[in-house]
Scaffold this motif. Structure first.
Motif, PDB file in Angstrom:
ATOM      1  N   MET B 155       0.966  -1.162  -0.032  1.00 12.13           N
ATOM      2  CA  MET B 155       0.176  -0.342  -0.047  1.00 12.13           C
ATOM      3  C   MET B 155       1.395   1.281   0.283  1.00 12.13           C
ATOM      4  O   MET B 155       0.562   1.987   0.110  1.00 12.13           O
ATOM      5  CB  MET B 155      -0.781   0.210   0.899  1.00 12.13           C
ATOM      6  CG  MET B 155      -0.617  -0.321   2.318  1.00 12.13           C
ATOM      7  SD  MET B 155      -1.321  -0.556   3.691  1.00 12.13           S
ATOM      8  CE  MET B 155      -2.394   1.550   3.611  1.00 12.13           C
ATOM      9  N   GLY B 160      -5.912   3.416  -3.989  1.00  9.29           N
ATOM     10  CA  GLY B 160      -7.343   2.837  -4.087  1.00  9.29           C
ATOM     11  C   GLY B 160      -7.122   1.679  -4.599  1.00  9.29           C
ATOM     12  O   GLY B 160      -7.364   1.015  -3.466  1.00  9.29           O
ATOM     13  N   GLU B 161      -6.904   1.061  -5.429  1.00  2.00           N
ATOM     14  CA  GLU B 161      -6.477  -0.199  -6.059  1.00  2.00           C
ATOM     15  C   GLU B 161      -5.742  -1.023  -5.092  1.00  2.00           C
ATOM     16  O   GLU B 161      -5.634  -2.047  -4.627  1.00  2.00           O
ATOM     17  CB  GLU B 161      -5.554  -0.295  -7.167  1.00  2.00           C
ATOM     18  CG  GLU B 161      -5.664  -1.266  -7.862  1.00  2.00           C
ATOM     19  CD  GLU B 161      -5.130  -1.330  -9.522  1.00  2.00           C
ATOM     20  OE1 GLU B 161      -5.090  -2.912  -9.356  1.00  2.00           O
ATOM     21  OE2 GLU B 161      -4.242  -0.127 -10.105  1.00  2.00           O
ATOM     22  N   LEU B 163      -4.974  -0.029  -1.903  1.00  2.00           N
ATOM     23  CA  LEU B 163      -5.733  -0.749  -0.869  1.00  2.00           C
ATOM     24  C   LEU B 163      -5.686  -1.381  -0.660  1.00  2.00           C
ATOM     25  O   LEU B 163      -5.837  -1.663   0.572  1.00  2.00           O
ATOM     26  CB  LEU B 163      -5.891   0.844  -0.166  1.00  2.00           C
ATOM     27  CG  LEU B 163      -5.594   2.126   0.325  1.00  2.00           C
ATOM     28  CD1 LEU B 163      -6.352   3.075   0.551  1.00  2.00           C
ATOM     29  CD2 LEU B 163      -4.534   1.943   1.164  1.00  2.00           C
ATOM     30  N   LEU B 164      -6.194  -1.670  -1.700  1.00  2.00           N
ATOM     31  CA  LEU B 164      -7.824  -2.196  -2.076  1.00  2.00           C
ATOM     32  C   LEU B 164      -6.776  -4.533  -1.492  1.00  2.00           C
ATOM     33  O   LEU B 164      -7.392  -4.803  -0.666  1.00  2.00           O
ATOM     34  CB  LEU B 164      -8.550  -2.808  -3.055  1.00  2.00           C
ATOM     35  CG  LEU B 164     -10.172  -1.720  -2.377  1.00  2.00           C
ATOM     36  CD1 LEU B 164     -11.038  -1.896  -3.722  1.00  2.00           C
ATOM     37  CD2 LEU B 164     -10.542  -2.300  -1.505  1.00  2.00           C
ATOM     38  N   SER B 166      -4.210  -4.527  -0.834  1.00  2.00           N
ATOM     39  CA  SER B 166      -3.416  -5.165   0.704  1.00  2.00           C
ATOM     40  C   SER B 166      -4.273  -5.082   1.209  1.00  2.00           C
ATOM     41  O   SER B 166      -3.529  -6.133   2.143  1.00  2.00           O
ATOM     42  CB  SER B 166      -2.163  -3.420   0.985  1.00  2.00           C
ATOM     43  OG  SER B 166      -2.235  -3.399   1.875  1.00  2.00           O
ATOM     44  N   MET B 167      -5.330  -5.284   1.299  1.00  2.00           N
ATOM     45  CA  MET B 167      -6.319  -6.108   2.297  1.00  2.00           C
ATOM     46  C   MET B 167      -7.227  -7.141   2.612  1.00  2.00           C
ATOM     47  O   MET B 167      -6.897  -7.995   3.228  1.00  2.00           O
ATOM     48  CB  MET B 167      -7.736  -5.273   2.064  1.00  2.00           C
ATOM     49  CG  MET B 167      -8.593  -5.142   3.003  1.00  2.00           C
ATOM     50  SD  MET B 167      -8.925  -5.377   4.398  1.00  2.00           S
ATOM     51  CE  MET B 167      -9.484  -3.368   5.253  1.00  2.00           C
TER      52      MET B 167
END
Lengths: 131, 419
Positions: B155, B160-161, B163-164, B166-167
């Protein structure tokens, strides 16, 4: 199945049930905060399981008698407790990191719901595709 | 005891120390210089350790932290193989971070570049500890450290991409490490040890006596599934392309080339040091690994062919190469394990090179990862083009190049009969 064993080791049985609840919340719940709670539940259940492995019925703390310097006859196993302390530190940092990501995702997309966020992304992708 | 035997402990300790020191720098360049100096130092130290061990007959030694006697203390164990892995890891870290340095300074927010190097150092410490440790609970702790570090370097871009992705990566990795911890806890409660040698003694005794067979099998299964989620072998490969595709260049090179392999190294250690190959074979673990390895090889290559995005394609190729490594382990002989170790080394170099060169190619093509936009990129950046071509040819397995040799070893290992 030997159900009597489950009743005797009820700590472990409870730990496994809590673990399953936490695990399913982590896997299936779309809300990110609830996912964090799921992570916490599953790691706490692990600590319950591990801690109860170190507990010995009727055992005392591993401290010498201050006057006679004799060790107690039955002692609990302290190593699991020590390891759980390490595990709790790890678990706290994982929770903090997870919450930090959640916060950044909320700031970016304005939603905590993973399904909703994925839907938003798909809409954006389609828009870009149409242009 | 010669001074060089302190290298394993000192290299782990120094990388954590320098991770802390990096947070103090305001300027990312200084953090970068300090980090690179550390990795050069670790590479030199590991090379010295390797040569000393080879001159002394190639035996491994145990480093007891704090000089506590064996069943109580925490131990590191290093032999020529571990020293070689540490050498390769530090060189590949150095090369991929210097190759992706330009993109790091572009993608990461300027004030946070020094924090990026902090996280990289922590990841390096985690991977070194996974290579060297002789204690199974320590390996759990460093698995968690490397998990957090890996998610943070995904991240690092802050888009945005990533972050998701990484989640998603974090969720999968958490499931893996929780399962691994569950396995360790069960193993501790039936054997009463955490150090690998003592675990092996107890496990052999348990296996011979025929008691506690179910907990033993359950702990082996939980630990292996946990580690397999982390190596992203076939059913769990879905996290790879998104995470490695969206991360910045250096991060994808390190994640794909080094992090996945360090868990395979831990699997090999569990097979040889915690359990014995006979016990593992009696549970048919080798057969399962062989089958999933073949599926991962075929499906990873198939998905890679379907991709239009160069970094996602390389990520799927990593999944396929993991399949090769699992097939080599799944042969179940010592020759197979040797071939797997060799493939880990060659894949680390080649995949890191492919990711850094593809990062450079993407950089000269308007930051588009699509093949259509990448046309002529090798002409715009000659060096990266040549590097990518050589890396890709090596990954295919053309003779005279690195991956050919390791794949040849896998083939030879599969032909040895009787095993």
């Amino acid at each position: 199945m030997n159900f009597q064993a489950l009743l005797i080791n009820y700590h472990e049985a409870a730990a496994v049930i809590v673990f399953c609840i936490g695990f399913m919340t982590l896997m299936l719940h779309p809300n990110l905060i609830k996912k964090v709670i799921g992570v916490n539940l599953s790691s706490s259940s692990m600590f319950l399981f591990f801690g109860s492995r170190g507990y010995i019925e009727g055992g005392e703390a591993t401290i010498l008698d201050p006057v006679t310097l004799e060790a107690p006859a039955v002692m609990v196993n302290l190593i699991p407790t020590g390891l759980i302390l390490t595990g709790i530190v790890v678990s706290v940092s994982i929770t903090a990191f997870f919450l930090a990501i959640t916060l950044r995702i909320y700031n970016r997309y304005g939603s905590m719901d993973l399904d909703e966020i994925l839907g938003l992304i798909n809409i954006n992708k389609n828009k870009r595709f149409q242009q | 005891m010669s001074l060089v035997y302190n290298v394993p402990f000192v290299s782990i300790f120094l990388s954590i120390l320098i991770a802390v020191l990096c947070t103090l720098f305001k300027n990312g360049r200084n953090a970068q210089r300090l980090t690179f100096a550390l990795w050069i130092g670790v590479a030199v130290g590991s090379a010295m350790l390797l040569s000393t061990l080879m001159f002394n007959g190639g035996t491994s030694f145990t480093y007891a932290a704090g000089h506590y006697p064996a069943p109580w203390g925490n131990e590191l164990r290093a032999g020529p193989l571990e020293a070689l892995f540490a050498l390769v890891y530090s060189i590949v870290m150095l090369l991929s971070l210097s190759g992706g340095a330009e993109h790091t300074f572009e993608d990461v927010v300027e004030e946070k570049v020094s924090l990026y190097y902090t996280v990289m150092n922590l990841l390096f410490a985690g991977m070194l500890a996974l290579i060297y440790t002789n204690d199974i609970f320590t390996s759990y702790v460093f698995i968690e450290i490397s998990t957090i570090a890996a998610c943070s370097i995904i991240m690092a871009k802050g888009e945005g991409e990533s972050l998701l992705e990484s989640m998603r990566y974090l969720i999968m990795y958490l499931i893996g490490s929780t399962m691994f911890l569950f396995g360790v806890v069960i193993l501790y409660s039936i054997t009463g040890h955490l150090l690998m040698e003592f675990l092996q003694k107890e496990i052999v005794a348990l296996w011979m006596s025929g008691e506690y067979q179910l907990p033993l099998a359950a702990s082996l299964a939980l630990m292996l599934i946990g580690l397999c989620i982390k190596t992203a072998i076939f059913p769990f490969h879905s996290i790879l392309p998104g995470a490695h595709g969206s991360a910045t260049t250096a991060s994808s090179a390190v994640l794909s080339g080094l992090l996945l392999e360090s868990y395979v190294i831990l699997i090999i250690k569990i097979f040889y040091r915690v359990f014995t190959p006979e016990i593992i074979a009696s549970y048919h673990v080798y057969d399962i690994m062989f089958a999933f390895g073949i599926i991962a090889m075929l499906l990873g290559s198939y998905y890679a062919l379907k991709e239009d995005d160069i970094k996602r394609m390389l990520a799927y190729s990593s999944a396929a190469q993991m399949g090769y490594i699992f097939v080599a382990i799944g042969i179940g002989t010592n020759a197979g394990a040797v071939a797997a170790c060799l493939h880990i080394i060659t894949h680390a170099f080649t995949k890191a090179m492919l990711f850094t060169t593809s990062g450079a190619l993407i950089g000269v093509s308007g930051h588009s990862r699509d093949f259509y936009d990448l046309r002529g990129a090798a002409h715009r950046d000659r060096l990266a083009g040549i590097g990518f071509t050589i890396g890709a040819i090596s990954m295919i397995g053309v003779p005279l190049l690195a991956c050919f040799v390791s794949k040849l070893y896998i083939a030879i290992a599969s032909l040895i009969y009787p095993p």
